[in-house]
Write a protein that holds these residues in place. Structure first.
Motif, PDB file in Angstrom:
ATOM      1  N   PRO A 165       2.955   7.765  -5.117  1.00 38.90           N
ATOM      2  CA  PRO A 165       2.773   8.848  -6.108  1.00 38.90           C
ATOM      3  C   PRO A 165       1.811   9.948  -5.644  1.00 38.90           C
ATOM      4  O   PRO A 165       1.816  11.043  -6.222  1.00 38.90           O
ATOM      5  CB  PRO A 165       2.212   8.112  -7.337  1.00 38.90           C
ATOM      6  CG  PRO A 165       2.696   6.704  -7.194  1.00 38.90           C
ATOM      7  CD  PRO A 165       2.683   6.453  -5.709  1.00 38.90           C
ATOM      8  N   GLU A 166       0.996   9.672  -4.634  1.00 38.83           N
ATOM      9  CA  GLU A 166       0.045  10.666  -4.139  1.00 38.83           C
ATOM     10  C   GLU A 166       0.590  11.455  -2.951  1.00 38.83           C
ATOM     11  O   GLU A 166      -0.158  12.205  -2.318  1.00 38.83           O
ATOM     12  CB  GLU A 166      -1.259   9.979  -3.730  1.00 38.83           C
ATOM     13  CG  GLU A 166      -1.955   9.221  -4.848  1.00 38.83           C
ATOM     14  CD  GLU A 166      -3.263   8.612  -4.402  1.00 38.83           C
ATOM     15  OE1 GLU A 166      -3.979   9.267  -3.625  1.00 38.83           O
ATOM     16  OE2 GLU A 166      -3.567   7.472  -4.811  1.00 38.83           O
ATOM     17  N   LEU A 167       1.867  11.278  -2.665  1.00 36.37           N
ATOM     18  CA  LEU A 167       2.456  11.937  -1.494  1.00 36.37           C
ATOM     19  C   LEU A 167       2.258  13.450  -1.519  1.00 36.37           C
ATOM     20  O   LEU A 167       1.870  14.055  -0.510  1.00 36.37           O
ATOM     21  CB  LEU A 167       3.948  11.601  -1.405  1.00 36.37           C
ATOM     22  CG  LEU A 167       4.737  12.290  -0.284  1.00 36.37           C
ATOM     23  CD1 LEU A 167       4.185  11.891   1.092  1.00 36.37           C
ATOM     24  CD2 LEU A 167       6.220  11.949  -0.380  1.00 36.37           C
ATOM     25  N   ASP A 168       2.509  14.080  -2.666  1.00 36.38           N
ATOM     26  CA  ASP A 168       2.444  15.539  -2.741  1.00 36.38           C
ATOM     27  C   ASP A 168       1.036  16.059  -2.990  1.00 36.38           C
ATOM     28  O   ASP A 168       0.801  17.265  -2.889  1.00 36.38           O
ATOM     29  CB  ASP A 168       3.376  16.040  -3.850  1.00 36.38           C
ATOM     30  CG  ASP A 168       4.832  15.770  -3.530  1.00 36.38           C
ATOM     31  OD1 ASP A 168       5.185  15.807  -2.338  1.00 36.38           O
ATOM     32  OD2 ASP A 168       5.607  15.491  -4.473  1.00 36.38           O
ATOM     33  N   ARG A 211       2.087   7.049   5.779  1.00 37.21           N
ATOM     34  CA  ARG A 211       2.421   5.829   6.525  1.00 37.21           C
ATOM     35  C   ARG A 211       1.243   5.380   7.385  1.00 37.21           C
ATOM     36  O   ARG A 211       0.918   4.188   7.446  1.00 37.21           O
ATOM     37  CB  ARG A 211       3.658   6.060   7.384  1.00 37.21           C
ATOM     38  CG  ARG A 211       4.218   4.814   8.031  1.00 37.21           C
ATOM     39  CD  ARG A 211       5.575   5.054   8.648  1.00 37.21           C
ATOM     40  NE  ARG A 211       5.535   6.023   9.731  1.00 37.21           N
ATOM     41  CZ  ARG A 211       6.029   7.257   9.657  1.00 37.21           C
ATOM     42  NH1 ARG A 211       6.599   7.680   8.521  1.00 37.21           N
ATOM     43  NH2 ARG A 211       5.964   8.079  10.682  1.00 37.21           N
ATOM     44  N   TYR A 212       0.588   6.319   8.046  1.00 38.95           N
ATOM     45  CA  TYR A 212      -0.576   5.976   8.868  1.00 38.95           C
ATOM     46  C   TYR A 212      -1.734   5.463   8.014  1.00 38.95           C
ATOM     47  O   TYR A 212      -2.462   4.548   8.416  1.00 38.95           O
ATOM     48  CB  TYR A 212      -1.032   7.188   9.678  1.00 38.95           C
ATOM     49  CG  TYR A 212      -0.105   7.577  10.801  1.00 38.95           C
ATOM     50  CD1 TYR A 212       0.926   6.728  11.210  1.00 38.95           C
ATOM     51  CD2 TYR A 212      -0.249   8.793  11.465  1.00 38.95           C
ATOM     52  CE1 TYR A 212       1.785   7.086  12.235  1.00 38.95           C
ATOM     53  CE2 TYR A 212       0.602   9.154  12.499  1.00 38.95           C
ATOM     54  CZ  TYR A 212       1.619   8.305  12.876  1.00 38.95           C
ATOM     55  OH  TYR A 212       2.466   8.659  13.898  1.00 38.95           O
ATOM     56  N   THR A 223       0.824  -1.210   0.000  1.00 38.83           N
ATOM     57  CA  THR A 223       0.000   0.000   0.000  1.00 38.83           C
ATOM     58  C   THR A 223       0.860   1.262   0.000  1.00 38.83           C
ATOM     59  O   THR A 223       0.540   2.241  -0.683  1.00 38.83           O
ATOM     60  CB  THR A 223      -0.925   0.010   1.235  1.00 38.83           C
ATOM     61  OG1 THR A 223      -1.669  -1.204   1.278  1.00 38.83           O
ATOM     62  CG2 THR A 223      -1.875   1.187   1.179  1.00 38.83           C
ATOM     63  N   THR A 224       1.951   1.234   0.743  1.00 41.14           N
ATOM     64  CA  THR A 224       2.856   2.392   0.765  1.00 41.14           C
ATOM     65  C   THR A 224       3.418   2.664  -0.624  1.00 41.14           C
ATOM     66  O   THR A 224       3.486   3.822  -1.069  1.00 41.14           O
ATOM     67  CB  THR A 224       4.008   2.142   1.756  1.00 41.14           C
ATOM     68  OG1 THR A 224       3.471   1.947   3.069  1.00 41.14           O
ATOM     69  CG2 THR A 224       4.971   3.323   1.774  1.00 41.14           C
ATOM     70  N   ARG A 263      -0.364  15.803   0.857  1.00 39.71           N
ATOM     71  CA  ARG A 263       0.229  17.144   1.007  1.00 39.71           C
ATOM     72  C   ARG A 263       1.663  17.099   1.524  1.00 39.71           C
ATOM     73  O   ARG A 263       2.069  17.896   2.382  1.00 39.71           O
ATOM     74  CB  ARG A 263      -0.640  17.998   1.921  1.00 39.71           C
ATOM     75  CG  ARG A 263      -2.055  18.188   1.385  1.00 39.71           C
ATOM     76  CD  ARG A 263      -2.893  19.085   2.262  1.00 39.71           C
ATOM     77  NE  ARG A 263      -4.227  19.239   1.688  1.00 39.71           N
ATOM     78  CZ  ARG A 263      -5.187  20.011   2.216  1.00 39.71           C
ATOM     79  NH1 ARG A 263      -4.932  20.682   3.333  1.00 39.71           N
ATOM     80  NH2 ARG A 263      -6.361  20.100   1.646  1.00 39.71           N
ATOM     81  N   GLY A 264       2.424  16.133   1.027  1.00 40.99           N
ATOM     82  CA  GLY A 264       3.834  16.038   1.364  1.00 40.99           C
ATOM     83  C   GLY A 264       4.147  15.400   2.699  1.00 40.99           C
ATOM     84  O   GLY A 264       5.312  15.306   3.087  1.00 40.99           O
TER      85      GLY A 264
END
Length: 235
Positions: free
Chosen positions: A176-179, A190-191, A170-171, A183-184
């Motif tokens: 790719p959706e981190l930013d 991780r949660y 899942t991580t 929102r970075g």
């Protein structure tokens, strides 16, 4: 010879044992140091009892996972009924029940957010409930139902292993959706991955366990129906 045949008809036994050994070899050693700094879970600030209870949860959970493998091994159960009863009691009283009870406390004090907290509480409560049900059925000598409920208990015991795999997958998928979505914030990502893992893993394993159990029941139903439909021939 019959036990050899039985073994080969269940080729998942050895891989299962290998997975459990590998998981425990990776997960348990940091807690054997009794050093909170080595903990894979962050202890809440000002909570002095969290880490000792976490260590207890890990150790009792280790007992549960190891003994559970012997409980579901058909050849061991058939060849060593006394060993099956002994490991069953160890699984319940020195594994699942204390680990589940401590899991309620550990789950409530998780730092991974409310979704993970609720999942941990629900998972621990379910594990306790199905294990107690299985124990009660064994004492009532309703062994068929006992095995079904203890299979569910085994599935919940092993969900921790699958959740770690789901977390990694899942991580990677969410990265790719981190930013954008997160929102970075790597911590939020991780949660979120942990939340998906702790909810999805027990659900998948419970569904798998019930599917396997139902599959095994069908041949018996077919045989019984066939026996009823066959005409009686007088000797």
């Amino acid at each position: 010879m019959s036990y050899t045949v039985s073994f080969w008809r269940r080729p998942w036994i050895v891989p299962l044992l290998m997975v459990v050994v590998a998981f425990l070899a990776f997960s348990v050693p940091p807690y054997l140091t009794f050093d909170p700094a080595q903990s894979r879970l962050r202890p809440p600030e000002g909570n002095a009892v969290y880490y000792p209870l976490l260590v207890g949860h890990v150790l009792f959970g280790t007992v549960a996972m190891v003994t559970a493998c012997f409980q579901i091994w058909p050849a061991f159960r058939a060849r060593h009924p006394r060993g099956h009863r002994i490991t069953g009691r160890i699984y319940v009283f020195a594994g699942a029940l204390p680990a589940g009870l401590l899991g309620l406390y550990i789950g409530w004090h998780t730092a991974a957010g409310p979704s993970v907290r609720v999942a941990n509480l629900v998972g621990s409560a379910l594990w306790l409930a199905v294990t107690v049900t299985g124990l009660w059925l064994a004492r009532k000598r309703r062994f068929g139902e006992h095995r079904r409920w203890m299979s569910r208990s085994f599935a919940l015991a092993m969900s921790i292993v699958l959740s770690r795999v789901v977390n990694v997958i899942t991580t990677i998928v969410l990265m790719p959706e981190l930013d954008t979505t997160f929102r970075g914030s790597e911590e939020l990502l991780r949660y979120s991955a942990a939340s998906i893992g702790v909810w999805l893993s027990p659900l998948l394993l419970l569904l798998l366990a019930d599917w396997v159990l139902e599959r095994r029941r069908k041949p018996r139903k077919v045989q019984a129906a066939t026996a009823r439909s066959e005409p009686y021939v007088a000797p």
